[in-house]
Scaffold this motif. Sequence first.
Motif, mmCIF file in Angstrom:
data_model
loop_
_atom_site.group_PDB
_atom_site.id
_atom_site.type_symbol
_atom_site.label_atom_id
_atom_site.label_comp_id
_atom_site.label_asym_id
_atom_site.label_seq_id
_atom_site.Cartn_x
_atom_site.Cartn_y
_atom_site.Cartn_z
ATOM 1 N N ARG A 1 20.881 39.891 -36.261
ATOM 2 C CA ARG A 1 21.607 39.490 -35.053
ATOM 3 C C ARG A 1 22.309 38.163 -35.331
ATOM 4 O O ARG A 1 21.726 37.253 -35.915
ATOM 5 N N GLU A 2 23.568 38.049 -34.916
ATOM 6 C CA GLU A 2 24.291 36.780 -34.995
ATOM 7 C C GLU A 2 24.410 36.217 -33.591
ATOM 8 O O GLU A 2 25.255 36.644 -32.814
ATOM 9 N N ALA A 3 23.537 35.266 -33.253
ATOM 10 C CA ALA A 3 23.522 34.704 -31.899
ATOM 11 C C ALA A 3 23.111 33.237 -31.903
ATOM 12 O O ALA A 3 22.591 32.725 -30.913
ATOM 13 N N ARG B 1 12.818 28.755 -37.697
ATOM 14 C CA ARG B 1 11.757 27.895 -38.235
ATOM 15 C C ARG B 1 11.113 28.652 -39.394
ATOM 16 O O ARG B 1 10.512 29.707 -39.198
ATOM 17 N N ILE B 2 11.267 28.113 -40.593
ATOM 18 C CA ILE B 2 10.796 28.768 -41.807
ATOM 19 C C ILE B 2 9.452 28.144 -42.194
ATOM 20 O O ILE B 2 9.399 27.022 -42.713
ATOM 21 N N TRP B 3 8.386 28.858 -41.927
ATOM 22 C CA TRP B 3 7.041 28.332 -42.166
ATOM 23 C C TRP B 3 6.608 28.541 -43.614
ATOM 24 O O TRP B 3 6.785 29.619 -44.183
ATOM 25 N N VAL B 4 6.020 27.514 -44.205
ATOM 26 C CA VAL B 4 5.433 27.611 -45.540
ATOM 27 C C VAL B 4 4.050 28.247 -45.396
ATOM 28 O O VAL B 4 3.180 27.712 -44.717
ATOM 29 N N GLU C 1 21.665 33.170 -38.695
ATOM 30 C CA GLU C 1 21.624 34.591 -38.381
ATOM 31 C C GLU C 1 20.175 35.039 -38.387
ATOM 32 O O GLU C 1 19.386 34.621 -39.242
ATOM 33 N N MET C 2 19.807 35.891 -37.436
ATOM 34 C CA MET C 2 18.439 36.405 -37.376
ATOM 35 C C MET C 2 18.286 37.604 -38.298
ATOM 36 O O MET C 2 19.119 38.507 -38.298
ATOM 37 N N TYR C 3 17.222 37.596 -39.095
ATOM 38 C CA TYR C 3 16.746 38.783 -39.789
ATOM 39 C C TYR C 3 15.358 39.073 -39.234
ATOM 40 O O TYR C 3 14.528 38.153 -39.126
ATOM 41 N N GLY C 4 15.083 40.350 -38.909
ATOM 42 C CA GLY C 4 13.801 40.690 -38.314
ATOM 43 C C GLY C 4 13.110 41.839 -39.020
ATOM 44 O O GLY C 4 13.743 42.679 -39.664
ATOM 45 N N GLU D 1 14.355 32.089 -32.639
ATOM 46 C CA GLU D 1 14.377 31.733 -31.221
ATOM 47 C C GLU D 1 14.298 32.961 -30.315
ATOM 48 O O GLU D 1 13.735 32.910 -29.223
ATOM 49 N N GLY D 2 14.842 34.084 -30.773
ATOM 50 C CA GLY D 2 14.803 35.306 -29.981
ATOM 51 C C GLY D 2 13.478 36.031 -30.034
ATOM 52 O O GLY D 2 13.293 37.036 -29.345
ATOM 53 N N GLY D 3 12.552 35.555 -30.871
ATOM 54 C CA GLY D 3 11.200 36.108 -30.892
ATOM 55 C C GLY D 3 10.806 36.834 -32.161
ATOM 56 O O GLY D 3 9.621 37.111 -32.365
ATOM 57 N N GLU D 4 11.753 37.160 -33.030
ATOM 58 C CA GLU D 4 11.430 37.922 -34.232
ATOM 59 C C GLU D 4 10.785 37.038 -35.313
ATOM 60 O O GLU D 4 10.937 35.817 -35.303
ATOM 61 N N VAL D 5 10.110 37.710 -36.244
ATOM 62 C CA VAL D 5 9.589 37.054 -37.446
ATOM 63 C C VAL D 5 10.100 37.825 -38.658
ATOM 64 O O VAL D 5 10.557 38.966 -38.543
#
Length: 242
Positions: A119-121, A126-129, A150-153, A171-175
């Motif tokens: 998704r492009e929004a 937040r990239i967690w180690v 860009e979101m990758y889910g 931010e949209g909820g995906e991991v």
Amino acid sequence: MINVTVWNENRHELTNEKVKEVYPEGIHQTIAAFLREAGMDVKTATLDEPEHGLTDEVLDKTDVLLWWGHMAHHEVDDEIVTKVQQRVLDGMGLIVLHSAHFSKIFKRLMGTSCDLKWREADDKERIWVVNPSHPITEGIGEYIELEKEEMYGEHFDIPAPDELLFVSWFEGGEVFRSGCTYRRGNGKIFYFRPGHETYPTYHNEEIQRVITNAVQWAKPVERKRPVYGNAQPLEEIKDKNK
């Protein structure tokens, strides 16, 4: 000194004004610049060069190859893909960036579709180690935060990684499993998710640190590839019929 080649299809930069503003000399030149600052010998190659810039001479001299592609995966010649695959099996490191998850070379080495949700929004990422002892995460805090990406889910259709280093939250909820390592033959592979062309992600110092660390990690190990096929015995085989 590590010999690095940064490959980029270099199409968005030629056609999209927003991308030109962010990467006026191309994504490949931005990445090459900070790797040179880290003391590496860096060359670049692009899709529209003869043999996509990946001649036998270039590949033979490359310790680590970085790959960025998006809109023209289908234009990469299968013969070049086969040559890159062989070099990875022989020991060359490969770092696959962002939308190169759909590149021919990554799908060939993974053996799966490598598909995902997107998704492009302007999501915050937040990239967690999740593997803080790994060399690729050296110098990085608990997470890297990007204001817009860009979101990758999930589900990300890849084989289970040998090592999972980063997990992204959006931010949209995906991991998303955003930092994965693999070994194929003598070679090491790192997939790193962030880097959409309209965002200044590759100007971020923490992202640069991860990529620089990854090049150091992926450099070849000094050994010959094992010999396969029919083999003569190392010791005398006794006649079991006596």
